[in-house]
Design a protein around this motif. Structure first.
Motif, PDB file in Angstrom:
ATOM      1  N   UNK A  17       0.842  -1.185   0.000  1.00 11.32           N
ATOM      2  CA  UNK A  17       0.000   0.000   0.000  1.00 11.32           C
ATOM      3  C   UNK A  17       0.884   1.245   0.000  1.00 11.32           C
ATOM      4  N   UNK A  18       0.800   2.014  -1.056  1.00 12.68           N
ATOM      5  CA  UNK A  18       1.568   3.254  -1.188  1.00 12.68           C
ATOM      6  C   UNK A  18       0.638   4.451  -1.227  1.00 12.68           C
ATOM      7  N   UNK A  19       1.205   5.620  -1.043  1.00 11.16           N
ATOM      8  CA  UNK A  19       0.430   6.869  -1.094  1.00 11.16           C
ATOM      9  C   UNK A  19      -0.832   6.773  -0.240  1.00 11.16           C
ATOM     10  N   UNK A  20      -0.656   6.307   0.973  1.00 11.09           N
ATOM     11  CA  UNK A  20      -1.811   6.073   1.835  1.00 11.09           C
ATOM     12  C   UNK A  20      -2.515   7.372   2.192  1.00 11.09           C
ATOM     13  N   UNK A  21      -3.831   7.261   2.306  1.00 12.52           N
ATOM     14  CA  UNK A  21      -4.693   8.396   2.626  1.00 12.52           C
ATOM     15  C   UNK A  21      -5.431   8.111   3.926  1.00 12.52           C
ATOM     16  N   UNK A  22      -5.886   9.133   4.611  1.00 11.04           N
ATOM     17  CA  UNK A  22      -6.669   8.895   5.842  1.00 11.04           C
ATOM     18  C   UNK A  22      -7.878   7.986   5.602  1.00 11.04           C
ATOM     19  N   UNK A  23      -8.477   8.075   4.440  1.00  9.77           N
ATOM     20  CA  UNK A  23      -9.636   7.233   4.149  1.00  9.77           C
ATOM     21  C   UNK A  23      -9.284   5.761   3.941  1.00  9.77           C
ATOM     22  N   UNK A  24      -7.994   5.438   3.930  1.00  3.47           N
ATOM     23  CA  UNK A  24      -7.582   4.030   3.892  1.00  3.47           C
ATOM     24  C   UNK A  24      -7.569   3.403   5.281  1.00  3.47           C
ATOM     25  N   UNK A  25      -7.802   4.210   6.312  1.00  3.89           N
ATOM     26  CA  UNK A  25      -7.849   3.693   7.673  1.00  3.89           C
ATOM     27  C   UNK A  25      -8.957   2.653   7.800  1.00  3.89           C
ATOM     28  N   UNK A  26      -8.575   1.453   8.232  1.00  2.82           N
ATOM     29  CA  UNK A  26      -9.534   0.353   8.306  1.00  2.82           C
ATOM     30  C   UNK A  26      -8.840  -0.860   8.909  1.00  2.82           C
ATOM     31  N   UNK A  27      -9.642  -1.847   9.246  1.00  3.01           N
ATOM     32  CA  UNK A  27      -9.101  -3.177   9.527  1.00  3.01           C
ATOM     33  C   UNK A  27      -9.067  -3.927   8.196  1.00  3.01           C
ATOM     34  N   UNK A  28      -7.931  -4.477   7.883  1.00  2.00           N
ATOM     35  CA  UNK A  28      -7.749  -5.195   6.621  1.00  2.00           C
ATOM     36  C   UNK A  28      -7.739  -6.698   6.886  1.00  2.00           C
ATOM     37  N   UNK A  29      -8.514  -7.410   6.086  1.00  2.00           N
ATOM     38  CA  UNK A  29      -8.644  -8.850   6.227  1.00  2.00           C
ATOM     39  C   UNK A  29      -8.238  -9.544   4.929  1.00  2.00           C
ATOM     40  N   UNK A  30      -7.570 -10.664   5.052  1.00  2.00           N
ATOM     41  CA  UNK A  30      -7.465 -11.535   3.890  1.00  2.00           C
ATOM     42  C   UNK A  30      -8.572 -12.566   3.982  1.00  2.00           C
ATOM     43  N   UNK A  31      -8.962 -13.051   2.840  1.00  4.37           N
ATOM     44  CA  UNK A  31     -10.195 -13.817   2.719  1.00  4.37           C
ATOM     45  C   UNK A  31     -10.052 -14.799   1.571  1.00  4.37           C
ATOM     46  N   UNK A  32     -10.675 -15.958   1.740  1.00  3.81           N
ATOM     47  CA  UNK A  32     -10.710 -16.923   0.645  1.00  3.81           C
ATOM     48  C   UNK A  32     -11.955 -17.774   0.756  1.00  3.81           C
ATOM     49  N   UNK A  33     -12.508 -18.129  -0.365  1.00  2.55           N
ATOM     50  CA  UNK A  33     -13.548 -19.149  -0.441  1.00  2.55           C
ATOM     51  C   UNK A  33     -12.871 -20.461  -0.802  1.00  2.55           C
ATOM     52  N   UNK A  34     -13.015 -21.433   0.070  1.00  2.27           N
ATOM     53  CA  UNK A  34     -12.284 -22.685  -0.077  1.00  2.27           C
ATOM     54  C   UNK A  34     -13.231 -23.874  -0.141  1.00  2.27           C
TER      55      UNK A  34
END
Length: 119
Positions: free
Chosen positions: A82-99
């Motif tokens: 993640x580059x050039x981060x902005x305040x609106x990128x503030x969040x909890x980030x999850x990885x996810x998969x359908x298995x």
């Protein structure tokens, strides 16, 4: 059992960079598409990026040109640069998969990693 473990979040100033990682185990990683999804405070889930088994990538318009998803199938790890981060990128980030597990499809999520963009 299936595990997805994110890391790499933190506090960064606007314009800064972070690299998130998602260590996967318990399934054949290179057989599946992988996703990054985020949830900002008080908002719903937003998909951020997708990478398929051939490493083709897709991005939400809000992050296109700033974020790069990648995968290392030898290390069973998913990344989000993640580059050039902005305040609106503030969040909890999850990885996810359908298995496909035990003959049926199920969704699997990591525990999430907090990204805070603030000065």
């Amino acid at each position: 059992q299936v595990q997805l473990v994110e890391s790499g979040g933190g506090l960064v100033q606007p314009g800064g960079s972070l690299r998130l990682s998602c260590a996967a185990s318990g399934f054949t990683f290179n057989n599946y598409w992988m996703y990054w999804v985020r949830q900002a405070p008080g908002k719903g889930l937003e998909w951020v990026s997708i990478i398929n088994t051939g490493s083709s990538t897709y991005y939400a318009d809000s992050v296109k040109g700033r974020f790069t998803i990648s995968r290392d199938d030898a290390e069973n790890t998913l990344y989000l640069q993640m580059n050039s981060l902005k305040p609106e990128d503030t969040a909890v980030y999850y990885c996810f998969a359908d298995l496909l597990v035990g003959g049926s499809w199920s969704s699997y999520w990591g525990q999430g990693t907090q990204v805070t963009v603030a000065s």
